[in-house]
Scaffold this motif. Structure first.
Motif, short mmCIF file in Angstrom:
data_model
loop_
_atom_site.label_atom_id
_atom_site.label_comp_id
_atom_site.label_asym_id
_atom_site.label_seq_id
_atom_site.Cartn_x
_atom_site.Cartn_y
_atom_site.Cartn_z
N TRP A 152 0.84 -1.20 0.00
CA TRP A 152 0.00 0.00 0.00
C TRP A 152 0.88 1.24 0.00
N VAL A 153 0.53 2.22 -0.83
CA VAL A 153 1.20 3.51 -0.86
C VAL A 153 0.19 4.57 -0.46
N ASN A 154 0.55 5.38 0.53
CA ASN A 154 -0.31 6.47 1.02
C ASN A 154 -1.69 5.97 1.43
N ALA A 155 -1.79 4.73 1.88
CA ALA A 155 -3.01 4.10 2.41
C ALA A 155 -4.15 3.99 1.41
N GLY A 156 -3.95 4.40 0.16
CA GLY A 156 -5.06 4.35 -0.80
C GLY A 156 -4.74 3.68 -2.12
N PHE A 157 -3.47 3.43 -2.40
CA PHE A 157 -3.06 2.83 -3.66
C PHE A 157 -2.37 1.51 -3.35
N SER A 158 -2.75 0.45 -4.06
CA SER A 158 -2.20 -0.87 -3.74
C SER A 158 -1.73 -1.62 -4.97
N ARG A 159 -0.92 -2.65 -4.70
CA ARG A 159 -0.40 -3.54 -5.74
C ARG A 159 -0.06 -4.86 -5.07
N GLU A 160 -0.38 -5.96 -5.74
CA GLU A 160 -0.06 -7.29 -5.21
C GLU A 160 1.40 -7.63 -5.50
N ILE A 161 2.01 -8.38 -4.57
CA ILE A 161 3.34 -8.95 -4.81
C ILE A 161 3.28 -10.43 -4.47
N SER A 162 4.14 -11.23 -5.09
CA SER A 162 4.11 -12.67 -4.87
C SER A 162 4.85 -13.07 -3.60
N GLU A 163 5.95 -12.40 -3.30
CA GLU A 163 6.69 -12.69 -2.07
C GLU A 163 7.71 -11.59 -1.82
N PHE A 164 8.15 -11.52 -0.56
CA PHE A 164 9.15 -10.54 -0.17
C PHE A 164 9.95 -11.18 0.96
N GLY A 165 10.98 -11.92 0.59
CA GLY A 165 11.76 -12.71 1.53
C GLY A 165 12.80 -11.90 2.29
N LEU A 166 13.41 -12.53 3.26
CA LEU A 166 14.46 -11.91 4.05
C LEU A 166 15.60 -11.47 3.15
N GLY A 167 16.00 -10.22 3.26
CA GLY A 167 17.10 -9.70 2.48
C GLY A 167 16.77 -9.40 1.03
N ASP A 168 15.54 -9.68 0.60
CA ASP A 168 15.15 -9.43 -0.79
C ASP A 168 15.01 -7.93 -1.06
N SER A 169 15.19 -7.58 -2.31
CA SER A 169 14.94 -6.21 -2.78
C SER A 169 13.95 -6.27 -3.92
N LEU A 170 13.09 -5.28 -3.98
CA LEU A 170 12.12 -5.16 -5.07
C LEU A 170 12.25 -3.78 -5.68
N GLU A 171 12.01 -3.69 -6.96
CA GLU A 171 11.93 -2.40 -7.63
C GLU A 171 10.62 -2.40 -8.41
N LEU A 172 9.73 -1.47 -8.05
CA LEU A 172 8.38 -1.45 -8.60
C LEU A 172 8.05 -0.10 -9.20
N ASP A 173 7.26 -0.11 -10.27
CA ASP A 173 6.81 1.12 -10.91
C ASP A 173 5.63 1.67 -10.12
N LEU A 174 5.71 2.92 -9.70
CA LEU A 174 4.64 3.53 -8.92
C LEU A 174 3.32 3.60 -9.70
N ARG A 175 3.39 3.62 -11.02
CA ARG A 175 2.16 3.69 -11.82
C ARG A 175 1.37 2.39 -11.79
N GLU A 176 1.96 1.31 -11.24
CA GLU A 176 1.26 0.03 -11.10
C GLU A 176 0.39 -0.01 -9.85
N PHE A 177 0.51 0.99 -8.98
CA PHE A 177 -0.31 1.08 -7.78
C PHE A 177 -1.60 1.82 -8.15
N VAL A 178 -2.75 1.22 -7.82
CA VAL A 178 -4.04 1.82 -8.19
C VAL A 178 -4.92 1.95 -6.95
N ASP A 179 -5.87 2.89 -7.03
CA ASP A 179 -6.82 3.05 -5.93
C ASP A 179 -8.03 2.14 -6.16
N GLU A 180 -9.03 2.24 -5.31
CA GLU A 180 -10.19 1.35 -5.39
C GLU A 180 -11.00 1.53 -6.68
#
Length: 97
Positions: free
Chosen positions: A26-54
């Motif tokens: 969740w970004v700013n409590a209103g925009f969300s995006r699903e992820i498959s996993e986020f393991g220990l020590g993992d890094s993710l790089e995501l496009d902010l335009r993929e986060f959508v509101d309701e």
């Protein structure tokens, strides 16, 4: 867990003692995006335009061709897909450039 904004992208690093399976970011409590996993020590790089509101509206990330003022990233949370609990991440640099 740490989050850094780089123009229209978010870089996340899991520095916690917990791994996450399928979850929602969740970004700013209103925009969300699903992820498959986020393991220990993992890094993710995501496009902010993929986060959508309701309503399906994308996060205003900015960028070279943006026609509207971009939103700052002030709050990032991960919602565990198993128990539904949200965990706050530390935003290091969230201002739009």
């Amino acid at each position: 867990m740490q989050v850094e904004r780089d123009d229209t992208r978010l870089r996340l690093t899991n520095t916690s003692a917990r791994a996450f399976g399928p979850s929602t970011l969740w970004v700013n409590a209103g925009f969300s995006r699903e992820i498959s996993e986020f393991g220990l020590g993992d890094s993710l790089e995501l496009d902010l335009r993929e986060f959508v509101d309701e309503f399906g509206n994308p996060f205003r990330a900015g960028g070279f061709f943006a026609t509207r003022q971009p939103h700052d990233v002030v709050l990032v949370e991960i919602e565990d897909g198993v128990d539904g609990q949200r965990y706050g991440l530390i935003v290091i640099r969230g201002e739009a450039e």
